[in-house]
Design a protein around this motif. Sequence first.
Motif, mmCIF file in Angstrom:
data_model
loop_
_atom_site.group_PDB
_atom_site.id
_atom_site.type_symbol
_atom_site.label_atom_id
_atom_site.label_comp_id
_atom_site.label_asym_id
_atom_site.label_seq_id
_atom_site.Cartn_x
_atom_site.Cartn_y
_atom_site.Cartn_z
ATOM 1 N N ILE A 104 2.787 5.549 -19.886
ATOM 2 C CA ILE A 104 2.895 4.107 -19.658
ATOM 3 C C ILE A 104 4.225 3.757 -19.007
ATOM 4 N N ARG A 105 5.305 4.327 -19.502
ATOM 5 C CA ARG A 105 6.632 4.016 -18.948
ATOM 6 C C ARG A 105 6.793 4.557 -17.530
ATOM 7 N N SER A 106 6.271 5.755 -17.257
ATOM 8 C CA SER A 106 6.358 6.317 -15.913
ATOM 9 C C SER A 106 5.506 5.504 -14.944
ATOM 10 N N LEU A 107 4.305 5.122 -15.373
ATOM 11 C CA LEU A 107 3.440 4.301 -14.521
ATOM 12 C C LEU A 107 4.085 2.953 -14.229
ATOM 13 N N GLN A 108 4.687 2.339 -15.240
ATOM 14 C CA GLN A 108 5.334 1.043 -15.019
ATOM 15 C C GLN A 108 6.490 1.179 -14.032
ATOM 16 N N ASN A 148 0.854 -1.189 0.000
ATOM 17 C CA ASN A 148 0.000 0.000 0.000
ATOM 18 C C ASN A 148 0.886 1.234 0.000
ATOM 19 N N GLY A 149 0.406 2.307 -0.604
ATOM 20 C CA GLY A 149 1.146 3.560 -0.597
ATOM 21 C C GLY A 149 1.134 4.214 -1.955
ATOM 22 N N THR A 150 1.802 5.355 -2.034
ATOM 23 C CA THR A 150 1.920 6.099 -3.286
ATOM 24 C C THR A 150 3.362 6.066 -3.734
ATOM 25 N N TYR A 151 3.570 5.728 -4.994
ATOM 26 C CA TYR A 151 4.904 5.574 -5.568
ATOM 27 C C TYR A 151 5.029 6.485 -6.779
ATOM 28 N N THR A 152 6.103 7.252 -6.805
ATOM 29 C CA THR A 152 6.336 8.188 -7.901
ATOM 30 C C THR A 152 7.108 7.498 -9.011
ATOM 31 N N GLY A 153 6.613 7.653 -10.227
ATOM 32 C CA GLY A 153 7.275 7.065 -11.386
ATOM 33 C C GLY A 153 8.421 7.933 -11.863
ATOM 34 N N THR A 154 9.255 7.348 -12.670
ATOM 35 C CA THR A 154 10.378 8.060 -13.272
ATOM 36 C C THR A 154 9.849 9.110 -14.246
ATOM 37 N N PRO A 155 10.426 10.321 -14.256
ATOM 38 C CA PRO A 155 10.028 11.298 -15.283
ATOM 39 C C PRO A 155 10.542 10.824 -16.645
ATOM 40 N N THR A 171 8.054 16.411 -20.668
ATOM 41 C CA THR A 171 8.226 15.339 -19.695
ATOM 42 C C THR A 171 6.878 14.874 -19.157
ATOM 43 N N VAL A 172 6.758 13.559 -18.987
ATOM 44 C CA VAL A 172 5.563 12.955 -18.407
ATOM 45 C C VAL A 172 6.000 12.203 -17.156
ATOM 46 N N GLN A 173 5.272 12.434 -16.051
ATOM 47 C CA GLN A 173 5.563 11.730 -14.800
ATOM 48 C C GLN A 173 4.256 11.513 -14.058
#
Length: 146
Positions: free
Chosen positions: A134-138, A56-63, A70-72
Amino acid sequence: MRRAVLTAASTSALVVLLLTLKPHHPAGLPGSAAPAGAVPAPSAAGRSPRGGHPVNGTYTGTPITTRYGTVQVAATLKGGRLAAVKVLRAPSHNGRDREIAAYALPRLTREALGTHSAVIDAVSGASYTSEGYIRSLQSALDRAGV
């Protein structure tokens, strides 16, 4: 003489039409290490590297740097499943970038929440933004161990 003019005009029109078509294969993103169009494969859903307990928690994706900006994203997990996605950065250099982001990002988010993964289809007309999303979410899901 009339046939020659008609043939030349139609051939010219066909050449112009063919030159305006874009290739069907996706283009690679600048600064990406993966081959063009490659999306990282998701890992086993609902398992963490700490012994298989849901995370559980919030995880930040790579920009992810795309051609247009930039997408993040940040992914929130509850019970080891994707519960929410927040877009932290999106292309916004001009009005068209903001228009595409406003159109594509909610659709990508709905689809990601529906599948509880980053294995989603890109939005037509927003290929670069979709690929960055998609890449940031992954990468966020990978950090969560999902």
